[in-house]
Design a protein around this motif. Sequence first.
Motif, short mmCIF file in Angstrom:
data_model
loop_
_atom_site.label_atom_id
_atom_site.label_comp_id
_atom_site.label_asym_id
_atom_site.label_seq_id
_atom_site.Cartn_x
_atom_site.Cartn_y
_atom_site.Cartn_z
N LEU A 217 0.70 -1.00 -0.09
CA LEU A 217 0.04 0.24 -0.19
C LEU A 217 0.95 1.15 -0.07
CD1 LEU A 217 -2.69 -0.98 2.46
CD2 LEU A 217 -3.08 -0.34 0.13
N GLU A 218 1.85 1.14 0.57
CA GLU A 218 2.87 2.43 0.70
C GLU A 218 3.71 2.69 -0.33
OE1 GLU A 218 4.79 2.19 4.66
OE2 GLU A 218 3.04 2.59 5.62
N SER A 219 4.01 1.45 -1.17
CA SER A 219 4.73 1.64 -2.31
C SER A 219 4.36 1.86 -3.55
CB SER A 219 5.56 0.22 -2.54
OG SER A 219 6.33 0.25 -3.59
N GLU A 220 4.91 2.44 -4.66
CA GLU A 220 4.39 2.84 -5.90
C GLU A 220 4.69 1.66 -6.59
OE1 GLU A 220 6.06 6.39 -7.23
OE2 GLU A 220 4.91 7.76 -5.86
N HIS A 221 5.50 0.76 -6.27
CA HIS A 221 5.98 -0.56 -7.09
C HIS A 221 4.81 -1.46 -7.22
CE1 HIS A 221 9.92 0.63 -7.50
NE2 HIS A 221 10.16 0.68 -6.27
N SER A 222 4.64 -2.29 -8.27
CA SER A 222 3.67 -3.15 -8.53
C SER A 222 3.92 -4.62 -7.47
CB SER A 222 3.57 -3.64 -9.73
OG SER A 222 4.77 -4.29 -10.09
N PHE A 223 2.93 -5.36 -7.51
CA PHE A 223 3.15 -6.64 -6.75
C PHE A 223 4.32 -7.28 -7.37
CE2 PHE A 223 -1.64 -6.11 -5.77
CZ PHE A 223 -1.32 -5.73 -4.51
N ALA A 224 4.48 -7.40 -8.50
CA ALA A 224 5.33 -8.07 -9.34
C ALA A 224 6.86 -7.55 -8.87
CB ALA A 224 5.15 -8.16 -10.80
N GLU A 225 7.07 -6.10 -8.90
CA GLU A 225 8.24 -5.60 -8.70
C GLU A 225 8.56 -5.76 -7.28
OE1 GLU A 225 7.96 -1.88 -11.92
OE2 GLU A 225 6.84 -1.69 -9.77
#
Length: 268
Positions: A217-225
Amino acid sequence: MNDNMVAFIGAGNMARCVIAAMVKSGYPASNIIASNRTEPKLKALAADYGIQTTLDNLTAVQKADVIVLAVKPQMMGDVCGQLIEQAPEIKEKLFVTVAAGLPVSRYESWLGEVRLVRSMPNTPSLVGLGVTGLFPSRCSNYEKAFVDAMFKGTGMTVWLDNEAEIDHVIAVTGSSPAYFFYFMQAMQQEAEALGFAPEQAKKMVAQTALGAATMALESEHSFAELRAQVTSKGGTTHEAVTSFASAGLEQMVSQAMQAAIRRAREMA
Ligand code: NAD
């Protein structure tokens, strides 16, 4: 907005959850009334949140500007039929339903062409981390904003343009707390097999799930990243993830979610 009187018909788990969230987010308890078939739940709600209560659905709806239908789906036809027969003027009020599975057309067959919001909350609403899908029928923007504020305290809201999307919400957020519980249960079982005590294993797994969800939730990265960041080639995580992939995890999840959607359609 806070001067609307909101009546909950049915004072069970879901009503309690929304009432708690409303009061916590500053909605005046004196403008909330709940009615229920039996008294104990009403007493508890009055004691915990200071709301008004009644054993008579008619008293509740006559006082209300907004009527929240929070009985089980199988009770809904009887409850709506009785209310509209005893107080036809309630047709002009705003209705909100939390019942799973019943389409707007069903309410219209009982109540006529009312202004209604269908909501699909999920159980993490109990801890303020829910997701509620909302589908409006014949409502004004003011009414949508009011209902949005009602559910905001239970977590996140998602407005839908198309009623069929409610079935998708059921698969993505309504039923899915159980998917995560199932996965965590399997992890706990294996942790116990490795020698951890049950309580310790449960906490280790749940804390890891919370940590992963919070990071996502806090990250801009995708789940895959995010996954790639903790998966070095040849490492332990890579071995585990490869094992999931070869067992067909993605296909399994897709099939499970499609099964939930099919069931939701059958139940409508
Ligand atoms: P519940 O059984 O806890 O609550 C229903 C309440 O309605 C009970 O307290 C019952 O006494 C009362 N009731 C029954 N008949 C009545 C009548 N004629 N007049 C007044 N009160 C009456 O159920 P719940 O889990 O709160 O579910 C309520 C609705 O919320 C259901 O329609 C369900 O589909 C929906 N829902 C629940 C969840 C969930 O996670 N619990 C999630 C999404 C939607």
